[in-house]
Design a protein around this motif. Sequence first.
Motif, short mmCIF file in Angstrom:
data_model
loop_
_atom_site.label_atom_id
_atom_site.label_comp_id
_atom_site.label_asym_id
_atom_site.label_seq_id
_atom_site.Cartn_x
_atom_site.Cartn_y
_atom_site.Cartn_z
N GLU A 131 0.71 -1.10 0.02
CA GLU A 131 0.03 -0.01 0.11
C GLU A 131 0.80 1.43 0.01
O GLU A 131 0.31 2.37 -0.47
N HIS A 132 2.09 1.21 0.39
CA HIS A 132 3.14 2.23 0.13
C HIS A 132 3.72 2.48 -1.21
O HIS A 132 4.72 3.06 -1.28
N MET A 133 3.27 1.35 -2.11
CA MET A 133 4.08 1.43 -3.24
C MET A 133 3.19 2.01 -4.40
O MET A 133 1.75 1.65 -4.23
N VAL A 134 3.60 2.04 -5.44
CA VAL A 134 2.65 2.39 -6.77
C VAL A 134 2.27 1.18 -7.39
O VAL A 134 2.86 0.10 -7.63
N ALA A 135 0.68 0.95 -7.35
CA ALA A 135 0.22 -0.38 -7.87
C ALA A 135 0.60 -0.36 -9.52
O ALA A 135 0.11 0.54 -10.06
N PRO A 136 0.58 -1.50 -9.92
CA PRO A 136 0.42 -1.93 -11.32
C PRO A 136 -0.79 -2.07 -11.90
O PRO A 136 -1.64 -2.62 -11.36
N GLY A 137 -0.90 -0.53 -12.73
CA GLY A 137 -2.39 -0.36 -12.85
C GLY A 137 -2.94 -0.88 -14.35
O GLY A 137 -3.92 -0.62 -14.78
N MET A 138 -1.75 -0.97 -15.19
CA MET A 138 -2.05 -1.15 -16.62
C MET A 138 -0.65 -1.77 -17.19
O MET A 138 0.48 -1.16 -16.62
N LEU A 139 -0.93 -2.20 -18.43
CA LEU A 139 0.34 -2.37 -18.96
C LEU A 139 0.56 -1.46 -20.31
O LEU A 139 -0.65 -1.48 -21.00
N TYR A 140 1.41 -1.18 -20.70
CA TYR A 140 1.74 -0.24 -21.89
C TYR A 140 3.01 -1.29 -22.66
O TYR A 140 3.95 -1.40 -22.22
N ILE A 168 -6.09 -5.68 -15.12
CA ILE A 168 -5.31 -4.70 -15.25
C ILE A 168 -5.64 -4.46 -17.00
O ILE A 168 -5.30 -5.62 -17.58
N PRO A 169 -5.96 -3.58 -17.42
CA PRO A 169 -6.05 -3.32 -18.87
C PRO A 169 -4.64 -3.17 -19.48
O PRO A 169 -3.59 -3.17 -18.84
N MET A 170 -4.52 -3.87 -20.90
CA MET A 170 -3.41 -3.80 -21.49
C MET A 170 -3.57 -2.76 -22.76
O MET A 170 -4.30 -2.91 -23.51
N PHE A 171 -2.42 -1.87 -22.86
CA PHE A 171 -2.62 -0.69 -23.97
C PHE A 171 -1.59 -0.86 -24.99
O PHE A 171 -0.33 -1.15 -24.48
N ILE A 172 -1.68 -0.99 -26.25
CA ILE A 172 -0.81 -1.21 -27.44
C ILE A 172 -0.56 0.23 -27.90
O ILE A 172 -1.40 0.86 -28.50
N ASP A 173 0.79 0.94 -27.65
CA ASP A 173 0.91 2.26 -28.57
C ASP A 173 1.40 1.69 -29.95
O ASP A 173 2.30 0.93 -30.26
N CYS A 197 -5.66 -6.92 -26.64
CA CYS A 197 -5.67 -5.96 -25.48
C CYS A 197 -7.00 -5.17 -25.47
O CYS A 197 -8.03 -5.42 -26.09
N GLU A 198 -6.74 -4.27 -24.38
CA GLU A 198 -8.30 -3.38 -24.23
C GLU A 198 -8.33 -2.15 -24.87
O GLU A 198 -9.40 -1.97 -25.50
N VAL A 199 -7.26 -1.66 -24.97
CA VAL A 199 -6.90 -0.18 -26.05
C VAL A 199 -5.60 -0.46 -26.77
O VAL A 199 -4.69 -0.89 -26.27
N PHE A 200 -5.75 0.05 -27.84
CA PHE A 200 -4.57 0.44 -28.82
C PHE A 200 -4.98 1.68 -29.65
O PHE A 200 -5.96 2.00 -29.73
N TYR A 201 -3.78 2.27 -30.05
CA TYR A 201 -3.94 3.29 -31.34
C TYR A 201 -3.30 2.72 -32.44
O TYR A 201 -2.19 2.20 -32.36
N GLU A 213 -3.79 10.27 -34.74
CA GLU A 213 -3.54 8.78 -34.09
C GLU A 213 -4.98 8.64 -33.55
O GLU A 213 -5.74 9.21 -33.43
N CYS A 214 -5.17 7.18 -34.03
CA CYS A 214 -6.59 6.83 -33.72
C CYS A 214 -6.59 5.64 -32.52
O CYS A 214 -6.25 4.88 -32.72
N VAL A 215 -7.46 5.91 -31.35
CA VAL A 215 -7.50 5.26 -30.18
C VAL A 215 -8.91 4.25 -30.64
O VAL A 215 -9.80 4.88 -30.89
N VAL A 216 -8.40 2.92 -30.27
CA VAL A 216 -9.61 2.08 -30.41
C VAL A 216 -9.49 1.44 -29.15
O VAL A 216 -8.44 0.73 -28.57
N ALA A 217 -10.68 1.34 -28.56
CA ALA A 217 -11.00 0.80 -27.33
C ALA A 217 -12.02 0.05 -26.84
O ALA A 217 -13.07 -0.12 -27.60
N HIS A 218 -11.94 -1.14 -26.20
CA HIS A 218 -13.09 -1.85 -25.83
C HIS A 218 -14.28 -0.89 -25.18
O HIS A 218 -14.01 0.04 -24.54
N GLN A 219 -15.54 -1.44 -25.77
CA GLN A 219 -16.81 -0.67 -25.46
C GLN A 219 -16.81 -0.17 -24.09
O GLN A 219 -16.90 -0.89 -23.16
N GLY A 220 -16.93 1.05 -23.84
CA GLY A 220 -17.42 1.73 -22.33
C GLY A 220 -16.04 1.91 -21.53
O GLY A 220 -16.19 2.03 -20.36
N LEU A 221 -15.04 1.23 -22.14
CA LEU A 221 -13.83 1.41 -21.20
C LEU A 221 -13.21 2.63 -20.82
O LEU A 221 -12.88 3.07 -19.62
#
Lengths: 340, 340, 340, 340
Positions: A131-140, A168-173, A197-201, A213-221
Amino acid sequence: MFHFDTDYMEGAHPMVMQRLLETNLEQTPGYGTDSYCDEARQLIRKACGDDSLDVYFLVGGTQTNATVIDALLSHHEGVVAAASGHINVHESGAIEASGHKVLTLPSHNGKVDAQELKQFINDFYADETYEHMVAPGMLYISYPSEYGTIYTKAELQQLHAVCQKAHIPMFIDGARLGYGLSSDAADITLPELATLCEVFYIGGTKVGALFGECVVAHQGLLHHFTSLVKQHGALLAKGRLLGLQFGTLFTDNLYFRIARHAVEQAMRLKAGFVAKGYAPFIDSPTNQQFFTLPNDVMDRLAQRHTFEVWGRRGETHTTVRFVTSWATKPEDVEALIADL
Amino acid sequence: MFHFDTDYMEGAHPMVMQRLLETNLEQTPGYGTDSYCDEARQLIRKACGDDSLDVYFLVGGTQTNATVIDALLSHHEGVVAAASGHINVHESGAIEASGHKVLTLPSHNGKVDAQELKQFINDFYADETYEHMVAPGMLYISYPSEYGTIYTKAELQQLHAVCQKAHIPMFIDGARLGYGLSSDAADITLPELATLCEVFYIGGTKVGALFGECVVAHQGLLHHFTSLVKQHGALLAKGRLLGLQFGTLFTDNLYFRIARHAVEQAMRLKAGFVAKGYAPFIDSPTNQQFFTLPNDVMDRLAQRHTFEVWGRRGETHTTVRFVTSWATKPEDVEALIADL
Amino acid sequence: MFHFDTDYMEGAHPMVMQRLLETNLEQTPGYGTDSYCDEARQLIRKACGDDSLDVYFLVGGTQTNATVIDALLSHHEGVVAAASGHINVHESGAIEASGHKVLTLPSHNGKVDAQELKQFINDFYADETYEHMVAPGMLYISYPSEYGTIYTKAELQQLHAVCQKAHIPMFIDGARLGYGLSSDAADITLPELATLCEVFYIGGTKVGALFGECVVAHQGLLHHFTSLVKQHGALLAKGRLLGLQFGTLFTDNLYFRIARHAVEQAMRLKAGFVAKGYAPFIDSPTNQQFFTLPNDVMDRLAQRHTFEVWGRRGETHTTVRFVTSWATKPEDVEALIADL
Amino acid sequence: MFHFDTDYMEGAHPMVMQRLLETNLEQTPGYGTDSYCDEARQLIRKACGDDSLDVYFLVGGTQTNATVIDALLSHHEGVVAAASGHINVHESGAIEASGHKVLTLPSHNGKVDAQELKQFINDFYADETYEHMVAPGMLYISYPSEYGTIYTKAELQQLHAVCQKAHIPMFIDGARLGYGLSSDAADITLPELATLCEVFYIGGTKVGALFGECVVAHQGLLHHFTSLVKQHGALLAKGRLLGLQFGTLFTDNLYFRIARHAVEQAMRLKAGFVAKGYAPFIDSPTNQQFFTLPNDVMDRLAQRHTFEVWGRRGETHTTVRFVTSWATKPEDVEALIADL
């Protein structure tokens, strides 16, 4: 001079320019609410094989990364990325300026390893002080990576499985997405990528568009994403310009056809170097090629060609990068090899 | 339909498009380091009558405001603005997302008053607890304002004097700068404006460019600005596009000639409304015109014309905004007046 | 149970409690403007041998780090630290939440190396794209480090020289400063430390205070610091509590006398382990001691003593940390060794 | 001198000090995981009449406001507050430093009006451009307000109903909660208050504790709050100190008993002023009292008493604030009135 510095040195593909010209004096509402944007969103969804996807248009890569990551992370979370990732190195601290830490994994020629990701997440939650550390919240990750390498389908599946297990969501650049997917080494299609993945562009700036750049994301995310895009200064007033460009690029497969051209030129370039006895520094199957050259050879090439210095190798050698694009002329590649 | 919603509904002035087309396949280095940007910077400096000015190109207005303000403020400072200021109302919290408070003054038809600014600053430092409050760290005004109004030279001098006495910079949002300076009511020139503040920007998006805003700053004021522009996601990879556009707009006075056209159409529009008995809601001398219309008149106009609803006035009337631009056709204005 | 988990398990040194009690119903102005704070500032300046130093009191370590770092960095800069640094690992992203990146150097048992720092800074400015990267804006080190190690005077001089050459401030996190300076291995005094960096803090929470950290800075360096402390939520209303505590600790050398006690207990503890054949995992000369123990030994100790698990070493061994404090009883150390 | 400046001029209630002293050398785990904190959480839940509530301890008011608001808001949202609200005026921009805008409503002697809140929210969503504006994401009110006034039960119900309809949480800053709830004008109890909002905090710093604020939230509402508290630098290492203090204050109703004392002294003070012909500037039923005095009267009082200047009223009068606390001596109030 022949320029191999990077893939954003020219303007846009002529068909994109033509469409911008044809529609120049049309009056459309702003901020992506026009019919060209709607049409482009439909074309992108179709190319991705999923009508339910959310599609957004932004102007540049750094702002796209910063906005998507800000949208996906909670205040206490950070984004996991390769130490070599663009967001960790070359975006002037844009992620941190939004309040988020970049948590780094080792870079394997630009790629992260699913086992190492899994271990990182496990170690985090095994730590009593987490809890004193930064949580892994997504993957890039980037596809292709900053080193031109691409993930295999199996690697993406493994990474995605780790992310899904950790919720956690996975995002592809995909700043250079076209150059990755049209590589011979690619074993995935765009629709497959969209499920891995959940989001990519989809990068436009480097692949045929003037910019965009065109962001594509799973619906409602991506909740309230338009507001966040505006807050990040990334909402183009004349949204039509983005819709038109992506609409053109995703008509008749133009995007991938011109990307394929760049990859073919890169492969010819690589073959030319190899034929002259230079082994690639990194075995990239995409439009970025890396070679370690004797400094005198490098200096000779530099008289007629431009390229990026990637790093010194002792006193006598230097690793350099050559980049092709949709606009690279075959004769320029030939001239480069001839001068080698 | 005839569109009077806003001034960013079309693309770019044809000469801008032509230059983009002519140079489309040229290869230039990125991020504003190309010769077109250099040339444009020289033209802008010349137009401002001061060779020492720093000139930067960004893509859009919100990102320009957020980046300039972030550059000028220290951590403990906020930006003073009219309550109606764009940064306070319509930028989705971009300033606060960078960590800075917007400190508001009353809006007098979009303008702030020098006496009220002076009082605000005096009250701040007179407060014993001022270290617990956000310090006024700069002034933001817009020229023209969000209500189409413009400051007189005397008003700008007074505001600037208050700022100078308080040792804080004054920043002018010139998203519609051309439409202000080419108004008959304007009693200042561009070179004068450049001396009446520390930083301002010349709006391109709304005045002839496809997109782009040009920041002009007193020499050395914006420290490490390129890094900050990058951090804010506002550094265009193909910087050439911005240099070319501003270079074209500042050749042969094109920027002000086309801005003047918009103002003339706005004045014809205003005269037409007045002739039919409608007094302006705000007496704007620039390209935005505001009228309070009976709802049935508004509805009738809406059948053939688009415009923005600015606010209801009781049950029977509505204030609406009509905006002209460099691209407005005289016959469209005539059609609007005829339909009134 | 005997507790060796950490050095903030007890309250305050009895003399500190007595002073709090004696003055409990006195009425003083808030926020550090009272006479107890003034007095403590004078005592601290005297102990540092420099009357010109600026002295501030904050409540806890994380907020002190975040506030000082925020004060020292410009928007485009990051803080350089060991990868193991508290700010990089155990502050829940507090630095990034203020918008700043932590730029990491390798950790050598918690310490950074001057040559590596120099190389890092040189590499940064040698990179043609450095404006796209986060600039090294300051150095953060801890004394003692998170591993109990301390820098020699020569090492601090070298680090400081690199910082001065790069025109960046050097900040020392002294959460356990007393335990470092009172170590036999320390070859510097407090006045020397004050000249070997631009800002440091004297940890109170872990060294005899109920809570409180005292920031010492070269004159005029921390601009508008009170506002920033307030903004970070770190300005204690009853500032007197901090002044009183530090005033007591810096009267009759109490701070270093009680710190010395903790170090002596740690040295006895270390000697006891070594005598029983356990070599230190890290050779720490301060109040944190690290040993790798067979798991059965660890489990046996855990029946009567608490300590922190630092990391597994394969299947059979574990590295654990024992921490002493100003409050550690000699008989507790003896009991621990007896149970080994 | 007799001090009426504010309610945090003394230390802690003697029973609190006694408990701190008694337990001073006990060893407890850190960060609020000790048994004293557990016990205090149970006592607070019981006092609130709801065993399901989440209870957290922080150090000071500004950090509590900043942390709670950061926890409740999404990136695109702001906090609605009275223009006079502490977060909008006197926290050095702490809310904005976390990236969030304070959206202001008119202050009615420190209070917001439910109808005006409703209108504000309606207007926001009625605006076609609302995605370009900061969304109202929560309501912040203070009880008592910065002007000593308190909301009636009906007013709180109306505000809460508006919030619930808009699906936004309501947060009550209770820095002086005891002085509000123990007022004769209060028509709610602590358990009622706990149902009339989603989160509130019970102020300790101003009501008998040395320092400390206790956040009470509906179950599960504050996600990952401990991490966020740590990130905001608000997680006290020696959490025990907070648990002990609140445990003591919520044993035998001590908190409200000592708060009642302060209110009674304030009522005596008010009656004394009224009896001498001074009408209250604001009719406050709590421990802050405001009077507009002729300057010569003010100056005379200032010779023996301290108080806060609240604002000049022309050339001849000044509004001043007198504050009582749990520690105010009846004879001090008498001396003040006698000197009037």
